[in-house]
Each structure stands twice: as structure tokens, then as C-alpha cells.
Design a protein around this motif. Structure first.
Motif, PDB file in Angstrom:
ATOM      1  N   VAL A  93       0.798  -1.302  -0.113  1.00 42.10           N
ATOM      2  CA  VAL A  93       0.242  -0.054  -0.017  1.00 42.10           C
ATOM      3  C   VAL A  93       0.682   1.218   0.085  1.00 42.10           C
ATOM      4  O   VAL A  93       0.676   2.121  -0.917  1.00 42.10           O
ATOM      5  CB  VAL A  93      -0.941  -0.102   1.356  1.00 42.10           C
ATOM      6  CG1 VAL A  93      -1.710   1.457   1.275  1.00 42.10           C
ATOM      7  CG2 VAL A  93      -2.185  -0.925   1.252  1.00 42.10           C
ATOM      8  N   SER A 119      -2.338   0.175  10.296  1.00 38.18           N
ATOM      9  CA  SER A 119      -3.149  -0.313  11.335  1.00 38.18           C
ATOM     10  C   SER A 119      -2.249  -0.614  12.400  1.00 38.18           C
ATOM     11  O   SER A 119      -0.958  -0.187  12.530  1.00 38.18           O
ATOM     12  CB  SER A 119      -3.488  -1.858  10.894  1.00 38.18           C
ATOM     13  OG  SER A 119      -2.163  -2.668  10.638  1.00 38.18           O
ATOM     14  N   TYR A 258     -18.263  12.085   0.507  1.00 36.61           N
ATOM     15  CA  TYR A 258     -18.868  11.813  -0.782  1.00 36.61           C
ATOM     16  C   TYR A 258     -19.306  13.266  -1.227  1.00 36.61           C
ATOM     17  O   TYR A 258     -19.732  13.197  -2.592  1.00 36.61           O
ATOM     18  CB  TYR A 258     -20.054  10.895  -0.481  1.00 36.61           C
ATOM     19  CG  TYR A 258     -19.692   9.492  -0.076  1.00 36.61           C
ATOM     20  CD1 TYR A 258     -18.564   8.891  -0.429  1.00 36.61           C
ATOM     21  CD2 TYR A 258     -20.709   8.656   0.340  1.00 36.61           C
ATOM     22  CE1 TYR A 258     -18.066   7.706   0.240  1.00 36.61           C
ATOM     23  CE2 TYR A 258     -20.485   7.616   0.955  1.00 36.61           C
ATOM     24  CZ  TYR A 258     -19.038   6.981   0.860  1.00 36.61           C
ATOM     25  OH  TYR A 258     -18.863   5.757   1.391  1.00 36.61           O
TER      26      TYR A 258
HETATM   27  P1  C2E Z   1     -11.070   5.076   7.481  1.00 38.28           P
HETATM   28  O1  C2E Z   1      -9.534   5.296   7.570  1.00 38.28           O
HETATM   29  O2  C2E Z   1     -11.939   5.938   8.750  1.00 38.28           O
HETATM   30  O3  C2E Z   1     -11.438   5.654   6.035  1.00 38.28           O
HETATM   31  C1  C2E Z   1     -12.682   6.388   5.764  1.00 38.28           C
HETATM   32  C2  C2E Z   1     -13.881   5.426   5.169  1.00 38.28           C
HETATM   33  O4  C2E Z   1     -15.020   6.370   5.043  1.00 38.28           O
HETATM   34  C3  C2E Z   1     -13.699   4.637   4.064  1.00 38.28           C
HETATM   35  O5  C2E Z   1     -14.039   3.465   4.009  1.00 38.28           O
HETATM   36  C4  C2E Z   1     -14.194   5.657   2.942  1.00 38.28           C
HETATM   37  O6  C2E Z   1     -14.666   5.175   1.506  1.00 38.28           O
HETATM   38  C5  C2E Z   1     -15.414   5.996   3.703  1.00 38.28           C
HETATM   39  N1  C2E Z   1     -15.917   7.222   3.565  1.00 38.28           N
HETATM   40  C6  C2E Z   1     -15.408   8.470   2.673  1.00 38.28           C
HETATM   41  N2  C2E Z   1     -16.166   9.381   2.617  1.00 38.28           N
HETATM   42  C7  C2E Z   1     -17.503   8.928   3.165  1.00 38.28           C
HETATM   43  C8  C2E Z   1     -18.647   9.645   3.176  1.00 38.28           C
HETATM   44  O7  C2E Z   1     -18.681  10.671   2.718  1.00 38.28           O
HETATM   45  N3  C2E Z   1     -19.836   9.024   3.781  1.00 38.28           N
HETATM   46  C9  C2E Z   1     -19.398   7.710   4.363  1.00 38.28           C
HETATM   47  N4  C2E Z   1     -20.591   7.056   4.741  1.00 38.28           N
HETATM   48  N5  C2E Z   1     -18.237   6.906   4.049  1.00 38.28           N
HETATM   49  C10 C2E Z   1     -17.251   7.639   3.592  1.00 38.28           C
HETATM   50  P2  C2E Z   1     -13.255   2.160   3.485  1.00 38.28           P
HETATM   51  O8  C2E Z   1     -12.331   2.708   2.068  1.00 38.28           O
HETATM   52  O9  C2E Z   1     -14.567   1.069   3.280  1.00 38.28           O
HETATM   53  O10 C2E Z   1     -12.283   1.969   4.641  1.00 38.28           O
HETATM   54  C11 C2E Z   1     -12.751   1.431   5.969  1.00 38.28           C
HETATM   55  C12 C2E Z   1     -11.642   1.469   6.767  1.00 38.28           C
HETATM   56  O11 C2E Z   1     -10.593   0.299   6.422  1.00 38.28           O
HETATM   57  C13 C2E Z   1     -10.790   2.721   6.868  1.00 38.28           C
HETATM   58  O12 C2E Z   1     -11.161   3.584   7.687  1.00 38.28           O
HETATM   59  C14 C2E Z   1      -9.521   2.042   7.216  1.00 38.28           C
HETATM   60  O13 C2E Z   1      -9.522   2.071   8.804  1.00 38.28           O
HETATM   61  C15 C2E Z   1      -9.122   1.092   6.830  1.00 38.28           C
HETATM   62  N6  C2E Z   1      -8.367   0.826   5.737  1.00 38.28           N
HETATM   63  C16 C2E Z   1      -8.610   1.284   4.313  1.00 38.28           C
HETATM   64  N7  C2E Z   1      -7.567   1.112   3.675  1.00 38.28           N
HETATM   65  C17 C2E Z   1      -6.526   0.628   4.456  1.00 38.28           C
HETATM   66  C18 C2E Z   1      -5.268   0.334   4.280  1.00 38.28           C
HETATM   67  O14 C2E Z   1      -4.669   0.380   3.102  1.00 38.28           O
HETATM   68  N8  C2E Z   1      -4.428  -0.006   5.475  1.00 38.28           N
HETATM   69  C19 C2E Z   1      -5.016  -0.204   6.574  1.00 38.28           C
HETATM   70  N9  C2E Z   1      -4.304  -0.674   7.508  1.00 38.28           N
HETATM   71  N10 C2E Z   1      -6.251   0.051   6.585  1.00 38.28           N
HETATM   72  C20 C2E Z   1      -7.280   0.528   5.572  1.00 38.28           C
END
Ligand code: C2E
Ligand code: CA
Ligand code: CA
Ligand code: CA
Length: 280
Positions: A93, A119, A258
Motif C-alpha cells: 500500500v 493498522s 462523498y
Molecule cells: P477510515 O480510515 O476511517 O477511512 C474512511 C472510510 O470512510 C473509507 O471506507 C471511505 O470510503 C469512507 N468514506 C469516505 N467518505 C465518506 C462519506 O462521505 N460517507 C460515508 N458514509 N463514508 C465515507 P473504506 O474505504 O471502506 O475503509 C474502511 C476502513 O478500512 C478505513 O477507515 C481504514 O480504517 C481501513 N483501511 C482502508 N484502507 C486501508 C489500508 O490501506 N491499510 C489499513 N491498515 N487500513 C485501511
């Protein structure tokens, strides 16, 4: 009652088996995801509320197993953590995001910072700073153009060693942000000890503003606190123009959500620049 009990028990077992199988499938699939090229990063723009310009993008991981549905991080990051696979996935990543930063810069599309989530296990991994330094050197991404996001909970579990790790990363010139701020139990005294650059207000405090007066008050207080400590504030999950306007009034620095853009591929993001849908 006995028969019902046994029936329930059986049902429970079957469900357990299904879930165990699911987990094993996920786990073995995930083991090869990097080498098979099944991982991809989406990027969500971070917008400067005062100017409306994009100043950065958060990299968000997706997994597309061959011929199957896209898997979202909430469904596999925990397994990657438990199995330790997160270490190699996390390095992929970081490398991919840093390369993308350099590519955008070279193409003169944007001079934007890239934010990468770390993480718990990655953050505690020995040699994290060396790995980050190696990736920066290999890709040519300037340290100040990389921001690492670490959740409040991870930092507060072992605040002393967390402060040391953060200090080493900060000494390299990497920017540091506390993710999901407000959901854990940070005390202000600890916050002061961390060499951080930004606070990200958790989406749960943003979704009901401005109508919910408690959340509005919390958002306002976090922004004022962060500013008094010289920190940048990023609001997550901004979905409406009302939320954007309210946060701008509160002098929140940056926003993502969004309303501006969902997480999109690097190519889509480049197209948005070219067509002026996102300002640089
Ligand atoms: P996070 O870091 O809090 O990322 C924000 C999440 O909110 C993302 O979900 C994003 O798509 C979503 N989001 C953004 N704007 C909005 C909005 O306006 N409304 C709503 N309802 N949601 C929004 P995503 O992509 O499903 O990722 C979920 C979690 O997974 C992330 O939360 C993060 O903790 C983890 N994650 C994602 N990518 C990585 C990565 O490369 N490495 C690690 N270790 N964790 C990751
Ligand atoms: Ca994040
Ligand atoms: Ca977050
Ligand atoms: Ca989150």
C-alpha cells in the motif's frame, strides 16, 4: 423445549462452519493477493475548505479476488492483522501510494500529499521507520508529501512507545495524523506529547451536523482545540453542502467525503483534474 434447543444448536454449528470456512477462504486468498496483483488503491480527495482546492488524497485499499466480488477493507483488514499479512500488504500500500504521488507530480496534475492508513500491527512492527524510509527512497516521494494516519485507539494503548515511534517518523519529515479522532479516549496531555500534524474528526461527529447541536458543539470544540495546538483539522464523511458550509464557518481546514468525491481510481482522479471537476 429440548428439541428446540438441539435445533438451535445445530443451526448455530452450521453457521459457525460457514463462517469458519469463509474466514479460511479469505485467509488463503489474501495470502496471495499481493503477488497476484489483486489489490488496488482508491484515492479520496482532501479539499481545502477555504480555497476549494485539493491538497491531498487518502489511499483506501480494495481487494478484487479473481472473478469475485470486490472486498472492502472492513471485511479483510482484521484478518490481515491477525495473520500478520498486514505487514506485506501494508508495505505494498505504502509503495503504491508513494509511487502514485510521484506520478501525479511528474504529470504536473497535482502537487498533492498522499495519506496512508497504518493498522495497529503495522504501527507496532519493528523497523516500521526503516521500511518507510526505504519506500520513500525507492519511489522518490518526498517525506513531507506522505501523511500516515494512525487511529486514536492505537496510540492510546501504549502511549509511551507510540510517542517514540511517532517521533522517529516525524524526524524523517513524514506528516502524522490521528484518525477517527473523538472515538477513543485521548487525554489532552497525551495529545501534546505526540508530534502530530493533523486531527481527523471522525465521521460519526460529522454526519448529523449542523442539526444535532451536541455534535456541532463537539466539532467546534475539536477544531478550536486542534488550532490552539497548531494542528490541522480534517473532517471525514462530509456528504452535504450544509455540512461543508458549517465546517467552513467553524474554520475547519480540510474535508473529505462523498460531497466532494467518493474514493476513486488514480485514473479517474486524474480525469477529474483534467476536466476541472477538482481544482488544483
Ligand atoms: P477510515 O480510515 O476511517 O477511512 C474512511 C472510510 O470512510 C473509507 O471506507 C471511505 O470510503 C469512507 N468514506 C469516505 N467518505 C465518506 C462519506 O462521505 N460517507 C460515508 N458514509 N463514508 C465515507 P473504506 O474505504 O471502506 O475503509 C474502511 C476502513 O478500512 C478505513 O477507515 C481504514 O480504517 C481501513 N483501511 C482502508 N484502507 C486501508 C489500508 O490501506 N491499510 C489499513 N491498515 N487500513 C485501511
Ligand atoms: Ca483513514
Ligand atoms: Ca477515519
Ligand atoms: Ca474509521
Amino acid at each position: 423445549a429440548k428439541a428446540l434447543g438441539r435445533g438451535n444448536y445445530q443451526f448455530y454449528c452450521e453457521e459457525m462452519n460457514a463462517r469458519t470456512l469463509d474466514r479460511l477462504t479469505l485467509e488463503s486468498g489474501l495470502r496471495h493477493a499481493v503477488e497476484r496483483g489483486e489489490l488496488q488503491l482508491m484515492y479520496q480527495p482532501q479539499i481545502d475548505l477555504a480555497s476549494g482546492k485539493m491538497i491531498g488524497a487518502e489511499a483506501l485499499l480494495r481487494w478484487q479476488p479473481n472473478g469475485q466480488r470486490l472486498v472492502m477493507p472492513d471485511a479483510f483488514i482484521a484478518i490481515a492483522e491477525e495473520t500478520g499479512l498486514i505487514v506485506s500488504i501494508g508495505e505494498w500500500v505504502l509503495r503504491t501510494a508513494c509511487s502514485q504521488q510521484v506520478a501525479w507530480h511528474r504529470a504536473e496534475l497535482a502537487d498533492v500529499r498522499v495519506a496512508v492508513n497504518l493498522s495497529a500491527r503495522q504501527f507496532r512492527q519493528h523497523g516500521l521507520d526503516a521500511m518507510v524510509a526505504r519506500v520513500l527512497a525507492d519511489t522518490g516521494c518526498p517525506a513531507s508529501y506522505l501523511e500516515l494516519e494512525i487511529t486514536e485507539t492505537v496510540l492510546m494503548e501504549r502511549p509511551d512507545s507510540a510517542a517514540q515511534t511517532l517521533q522517529r517518523l516525524s524526524d524523517m519529515g513524514v506528516q502524522l495524523a490521528i484518525d477517527d479522532f473523538g472515538t477513543g479516549y485521548s487525554s489532552l496531555s497525551y495529545l501534546k506529547r505526540f508530534p502530530i500534524h493533523a486531527l481527523k474528526i471522525d465521521r460519526s461527529f460529522v454526519c448529523d451536523i449542523p442539526a444535532d447541536t451536541d455534535d456541532a458543539a463537539i466539532a467546534g470544540a475539536v477544531i478550536a482545540l486542534a488550532h490552539s495546538m497548531g494542528l490541522t483539522v480534517v473532517a471525514e464523511g462530509v456528504e452535504t453542502v450544509q455540512q461543508r458550509d458549517f465546517l467552513r464557518e467553524l474554520r475547519c481546514d480540510l474535508a473529505q467525503g462523498y460531497y466532494f468525491s467518493e474514493p476513486i481510481s488514480a485514473t479517474s482522479l486524474a480525469n477529474k483534474f483534467i476536466h476541472g471537476e477538482i481544482q488544483k
